[in-house]
Motif scaffolding. Structure first.
Motif, PDB file in Angstrom:
ATOM      1  N   ASP A  22       0.717  -1.435  -0.255  1.00  0.00           N
ATOM      2  CA  ASP A  22       0.148   0.116  -0.012  1.00  0.00           C
ATOM      3  C   ASP A  22       0.726   1.267   0.114  1.00  0.00           C
ATOM      4  O   ASP A  22       0.061   1.820  -0.774  1.00  0.00           O
ATOM      5  CB  ASP A  22      -1.109  -0.270   1.199  1.00  0.00           C
ATOM      6  N   ILE A  23       2.028   1.286   0.407  1.00  0.00           N
ATOM      7  CA  ILE A  23       3.049   2.233   0.901  1.00  0.00           C
ATOM      8  C   ILE A  23       3.577   2.274  -0.724  1.00  0.00           C
ATOM      9  O   ILE A  23       3.491   3.981  -1.205  1.00  0.00           O
ATOM     10  CB  ILE A  23       4.237   1.949   1.725  1.00  0.00           C
ATOM     11  N   ASP A  24       4.415   1.325  -1.329  1.00  0.00           N
ATOM     12  CA  ASP A  24       4.547   1.626  -2.846  1.00  0.00           C
ATOM     13  C   ASP A  24       3.605   2.068  -3.886  1.00  0.00           C
ATOM     14  O   ASP A  24       4.327   3.296  -4.252  1.00  0.00           O
ATOM     15  CB  ASP A  24       4.998   0.311  -3.231  1.00  0.00           C
ATOM     16  N   ALA A  25       2.289   1.583  -3.135  1.00  0.00           N
ATOM     17  CA  ALA A  25       1.351   2.578  -4.163  1.00  0.00           C
ATOM     18  C   ALA A  25       0.775   3.373  -4.518  1.00  0.00           C
ATOM     19  O   ALA A  25       1.109   4.123  -5.275  1.00  0.00           O
ATOM     20  CB  ALA A  25       0.064   0.914  -4.341  1.00  0.00           C
ATOM     21  N   THR A  26       0.946   3.933  -2.512  1.00  0.00           N
ATOM     22  CA  THR A  26       0.460   5.360  -2.492  1.00  0.00           C
ATOM     23  C   THR A  26       2.005   6.545  -2.861  1.00  0.00           C
ATOM     24  O   THR A  26       1.874   6.863  -3.686  1.00  0.00           O
ATOM     25  CB  THR A  26       0.616   5.495  -1.251  1.00  0.00           C
ATOM     26  N   ARG A  27       3.361   5.639  -2.916  1.00  0.00           N
ATOM     27  CA  ARG A  27       3.771   6.550  -3.537  1.00  0.00           C
ATOM     28  C   ARG A  27       4.175   7.283  -4.726  1.00  0.00           C
ATOM     29  O   ARG A  27       4.495   8.035  -5.191  1.00  0.00           O
ATOM     30  CB  ARG A  27       5.823   6.011  -2.718  1.00  0.00           C
ATOM     31  N   ASP A  28       3.816   5.196  -5.661  1.00  0.00           N
ATOM     32  CA  ASP A  28       3.044   5.721  -7.288  1.00  0.00           C
ATOM     33  C   ASP A  28       2.689   6.267  -7.514  1.00  0.00           C
ATOM     34  O   ASP A  28       2.745   7.666  -8.572  1.00  0.00           O
ATOM     35  CB  ASP A  28       3.363   4.542  -7.692  1.00  0.00           C
ATOM     36  N   ARG A  29       1.486   7.228  -6.870  1.00  0.00           N
ATOM     37  CA  ARG A  29       0.441   7.941  -7.212  1.00  0.00           C
ATOM     38  C   ARG A  29       0.744   8.905  -6.877  1.00  0.00           C
ATOM     39  O   ARG A  29       0.657   9.927  -7.752  1.00  0.00           O
ATOM     40  CB  ARG A  29      -1.130   6.984  -6.782  1.00  0.00           C
ATOM     41  N   LEU A  30       1.982   9.426  -5.705  1.00  0.00           N
ATOM     42  CA  LEU A  30       1.756  10.561  -5.149  1.00  0.00           C
ATOM     43  C   LEU A  30       3.069  11.191  -6.236  1.00  0.00           C
ATOM     44  O   LEU A  30       2.990  12.149  -6.988  1.00  0.00           O
ATOM     45  CB  LEU A  30       2.851  11.017  -4.400  1.00  0.00           C
ATOM     46  N   ALA A  31       4.143   9.769  -6.743  1.00  0.00           N
ATOM     47  CA  ALA A  31       5.244  10.200  -7.791  1.00  0.00           C
ATOM     48  C   ALA A  31       4.532  11.066  -8.996  1.00  0.00           C
ATOM     49  O   ALA A  31       4.600  12.108 -10.088  1.00  0.00           O
ATOM     50  CB  ALA A  31       5.888   9.250  -8.055  1.00  0.00           C
ATOM     51  N   ASP A  32       3.492  10.476  -9.225  1.00  0.00           N
ATOM     52  CA  ASP A  32       3.015  10.610 -10.938  1.00  0.00           C
ATOM     53  C   ASP A  32       1.668  12.118 -10.271  1.00  0.00           C
ATOM     54  O   ASP A  32       1.648  13.185 -11.483  1.00  0.00           O
ATOM     55  CB  ASP A  32       1.064   9.441 -11.096  1.00  0.00           C
ATOM     56  N   ASP A  33       1.378  11.808  -9.234  1.00  0.00           N
ATOM     57  CA  ASP A  33       0.867  13.511  -8.998  1.00  0.00           C
ATOM     58  C   ASP A  33       1.547  14.865  -8.937  1.00  0.00           C
ATOM     59  O   ASP A  33       1.503  15.876 -10.073  1.00  0.00           O
ATOM     60  CB  ASP A  33      -0.687  14.066  -8.013  1.00  0.00           C
ATOM     61  N   VAL A  34       2.873  14.821  -8.290  1.00  0.00           N
ATOM     62  CA  VAL A  34       4.017  15.309  -8.576  1.00  0.00           C
ATOM     63  C   VAL A  34       4.042  15.474  -9.919  1.00  0.00           C
ATOM     64  O   VAL A  34       4.602  17.128 -10.075  1.00  0.00           O
ATOM     65  CB  VAL A  34       5.410  15.263  -7.464  1.00  0.00           C
ATOM     66  N   ALA A  35       4.789  14.538 -10.740  1.00  0.00           N
ATOM     67  CA  ALA A  35       5.106  15.416 -12.028  1.00  0.00           C
ATOM     68  C   ALA A  35       4.318  15.678 -13.271  1.00  0.00           C
ATOM     69  O   ALA A  35       4.668  16.576 -13.822  1.00  0.00           O
ATOM     70  CB  ALA A  35       5.350  13.534 -12.775  1.00  0.00           C
ATOM     71  N   ALA A  36       2.609  15.774 -12.509  1.00  0.00           N
ATOM     72  CA  ALA A  36       1.925  16.673 -13.534  1.00  0.00           C
ATOM     73  C   ALA A  36       1.721  17.423 -13.305  1.00  0.00           C
ATOM     74  O   ALA A  36       1.449  18.675 -13.453  1.00  0.00           O
ATOM     75  CB  ALA A  36       0.267  15.429 -13.000  1.00  0.00           C
ATOM     76  N   LEU A  37       2.260  17.744 -11.693  1.00  0.00           N
ATOM     77  CA  LEU A  37       1.933  19.682 -11.358  1.00  0.00           C
ATOM     78  C   LEU A  37       3.311  19.895 -11.828  1.00  0.00           C
ATOM     79  O   LEU A  37       3.266  21.369 -12.017  1.00  0.00           O
ATOM     80  CB  LEU A  37       2.301  19.411  -9.717  1.00  0.00           C
ATOM     81  N   ALA A  38       4.284  19.135 -11.968  1.00  0.00           N
ATOM     82  CA  ALA A  38       5.595  19.539 -12.369  1.00  0.00           C
ATOM     83  C   ALA A  38       5.788  19.868 -14.276  1.00  0.00           C
ATOM     84  O   ALA A  38       5.939  21.465 -14.282  1.00  0.00           O
ATOM     85  CB  ALA A  38       6.532  18.780 -11.955  1.00  0.00           C
ATOM     86  N   ASP A  39       4.516  19.405 -14.362  1.00  0.00           N
ATOM     87  CA  ASP A  39       4.375  19.723 -15.826  1.00  0.00           C
ATOM     88  C   ASP A  39       3.900  20.978 -16.000  1.00  0.00           C
ATOM     89  O   ASP A  39       3.799  21.849 -17.563  1.00  0.00           O
ATOM     90  CB  ASP A  39       3.569  18.606 -17.028  1.00  0.00           C
ATOM     91  N   LYS A  40       2.714  20.768 -15.270  1.00  0.00           N
ATOM     92  CA  LYS A  40       1.412  22.332 -15.268  1.00  0.00           C
ATOM     93  C   LYS A  40       2.088  23.475 -14.628  1.00  0.00           C
ATOM     94  O   LYS A  40       1.570  24.669 -15.588  1.00  0.00           O
ATOM     95  CB  LYS A  40       0.755  21.901 -14.243  1.00  0.00           C
ATOM     96  N   VAL A  41       3.326  23.560 -14.186  1.00  0.00           N
ATOM     97  CA  VAL A  41       3.855  25.002 -13.440  1.00  0.00           C
ATOM     98  C   VAL A  41       5.180  25.021 -14.754  1.00  0.00           C
ATOM     99  O   VAL A  41       5.765  26.400 -14.050  1.00  0.00           O
ATOM    100  CB  VAL A  41       4.359  25.124 -12.099  1.00  0.00           C
ATOM    101  N   ASN A  42       5.169  24.152 -15.470  1.00  0.00           N
ATOM    102  CA  ASN A  42       6.603  24.716 -16.175  1.00  0.00           C
ATOM    103  C   ASN A  42       6.527  25.280 -17.267  1.00  0.00           C
ATOM    104  O   ASN A  42       6.285  24.706 -18.942  1.00  0.00           O
ATOM    105  CB  ASN A  42       7.429  22.481 -17.083  1.00  0.00           C
ATOM    106  N   VAL A  43       6.126  26.435 -17.019  1.00  0.00           N
ATOM    107  CA  VAL A  43       5.861  27.308 -18.475  1.00  0.00           C
ATOM    108  C   VAL A  43       6.740  27.546 -19.674  1.00  0.00           C
ATOM    109  O   VAL A  43       6.576  27.727 -20.736  1.00  0.00           O
ATOM    110  CB  VAL A  43       5.231  28.980 -17.290  1.00  0.00           C
ATOM    111  N   PRO A  44       8.703  28.106 -19.262  1.00  0.00           N
ATOM    112  CA  PRO A  44       9.352  27.513 -20.528  1.00  0.00           C
ATOM    113  C   PRO A  44       9.062  26.508 -20.854  1.00  0.00           C
ATOM    114  O   PRO A  44       9.262  26.797 -22.418  1.00  0.00           O
ATOM    115  CB  PRO A  44      10.563  27.867 -19.262  1.00  0.00           C
TER     116      PRO A  44
END
Length: 105
Positions: A22-44
């Motif tokens: 469960d912890i590993d699955a949560t980390r994977d989902r969190l990593a995906d969410d962080v990557a999506a946020l990073a892509d959203k704020v990557n204005v350049p």
């Protein structure tokens, strides 16, 4: 942010392996969410992608215009085909003369 439905958390009495999974699955989902946020704020990155897209569109439009101009020029009468380079040369000379007069002031 994640659109993937989250599995229920392990209940009381869950094995160590279930909790770690469960912890590993949560980390994977969190990593995906962080990557999506990073892509959203990557204005350049978004600006560069838009510039690249625009360059492609402009290049395509220029190639299309060049093909059309070439096709239309081939359908002109011979006298017009000969007059166009002469008119362009005359225009070039006029621009050179005007430029020299402006610099002389």
């Amino acid at each position: 942010m994640s659109t993937i439905p989250q599995p229920p958390e392990p209940g009381k009495g869950a094995s160590r392996e279930d909790i770690e999974a469960d912890i590993d699955a949560t980390r994977d989902r969190l990593a995906d969410d962080v990557a999506a946020l990073a892509d959203k704020v990557n204005v350049p990155g978004h600006v560069k992608a838009r510039i690249d897209q625009t360059r492609g569109n402009v290049g395509q439009a220029a190639r299309h215009a060049r093909r059309q101009a070439t096709q239309r020029a081939r359908t002109l009468p011979r006298s017009a085909q000969l007059a166009i380079p002469g008119a362009l040369a005359t225009l070039g000379l006029i621009l050179i003369i005007v430029g020299r007069r402006r610099r002389a002031r």
